[in-house]
Design an enzyme around this catalytic site. Structure first.
Site: not given
Length: 294
Positions: A124, A148
């Site tokens: 992420y 992400k």
């Protein structure tokens, strides 16, 4: 998956299970437990495992369940071992929470996490501004299957996708508002904002993007903007932006007949005024869904 707390701030696993089953029944097939909007940083290590296990057990085998993991290398690998016992499909590595981060050191961190499990990883990327070469090297770590991407820079995203390994899936981590522009730069999915409680929006937006129906995609995206804008506000007695992001989504869950519950510190519940605004925006959203999607 948001984490419902009761008034004593204990996790309500039955309500988490009900939310998961409802969203699955509505057509959502990818779920992220114990992550950012799940109030990851307010959960203990055992609670992260517990909410993930509840989600895995509540969902059908066909669902893809990811779990959030982060912190020191030792703490992260211990949590990953527990997730592997639960049977998650992948793990999302939370953004680095160290004050001082070095790109090469961060790559080494991901490499060590990859070596600790055979389960796929999805880093992420948020809260720092990495170079394109960092994003390229991140995509080349063997166990990294997705990224992400939550940086408000579509140009860098496009450059990273072009430089990255072809088999890595890029996901818009800034939810529906950025899905249209990021799709043109190479994302293949997006995280849920209002789609957490009105999943038909996310599903319709995904279908429009996949069909390259840009006009319809923008029309559906626009439905989410007022509610998402409220999430970015400070709330009362506070100057920090985004402070009410989680309780706004929890309020949306409640308005949709699902379960939001309380929030743990350092997050604060909505003021009466913010609750009123959320209710008004939900009514407008409901009208928009009936007009644009239904």
């Amino acid at each position: 998956m948001l984490t419902p707390f009761d008034d004593d701030l204990e996790i309500q696993h039955d309500k988490l299970e009900a939310n998961a089953k409802s969203l699955s029944g509505d057509g959502i097939s990818s779920f992220l437990a114990a992550a950012n909007i799940s109030e990851y940083h307010s959960l203990t290590q055992q609670e992260r495992v517990d909410v993930t296990e509840t989600s895995v057990e509540a969902l059908p085998d066909s669902a893809c369940v990811l779990a959030g993991v982060g912190g020191s290398t030792k703490a992260a690998t211990e949590l990953m071992d527990a997730y592997d016992r639960v049977g998650v499909d992948a793990m999302m590595v939370m953004p680095p929470d160290h004050t001082y981060v070095h790109e090469r050191g961060l790559i080494r961190y991901y490499e060590k996490l990859d070596a600790a499990t055979d389960t796929p990883l999805v880093p992420y990327v948020r809260g720092f501004d990495p170079s394109v070469s960092f994003l390229r090297d991140l995509s080349r770590i063997e166990g990294v299957v997705g990224v992400k991407y939550a940086i408000e820079d579509p140009v860098k995203l496009g450059s990273a996708v072009a430089a990255a390994d072809d088999d890595v899936v890029w996901v818009d981590g800034l939810a529906e508002p950025f899905a249209v522009s990021f799709w043109n730069e190479g994302i293949e999915g997006f995280s849920a904002g209002v789609s957490n409680f009105r999943p038909e929006i996310g599903l319709a937006l995904f279908d429009a993007l996949a069909a390259e129906n840009w006009e319809r995609a923008r029309e559906i995206r626009d439905l989410t903007l007022p509610f998402q804008a409220l999430r970015g506000e400070t709330g009362q007695d506070n100057d920090l932006p985004g402070a009410i992001s989680v309780p706004v989504v929890k309020k949306g869950l409640e308005l949709a007949g699902l379960h939001g519950g309380s929030v743990r510190e350092p997050i604060r519940s909505l003021s009466a005024e913010d609750e009123r605004r959320a209710e008004e925006l939900y009514e407008e959203l409901d009208d928009g869904i009936a007009r644009v999607i239904d």
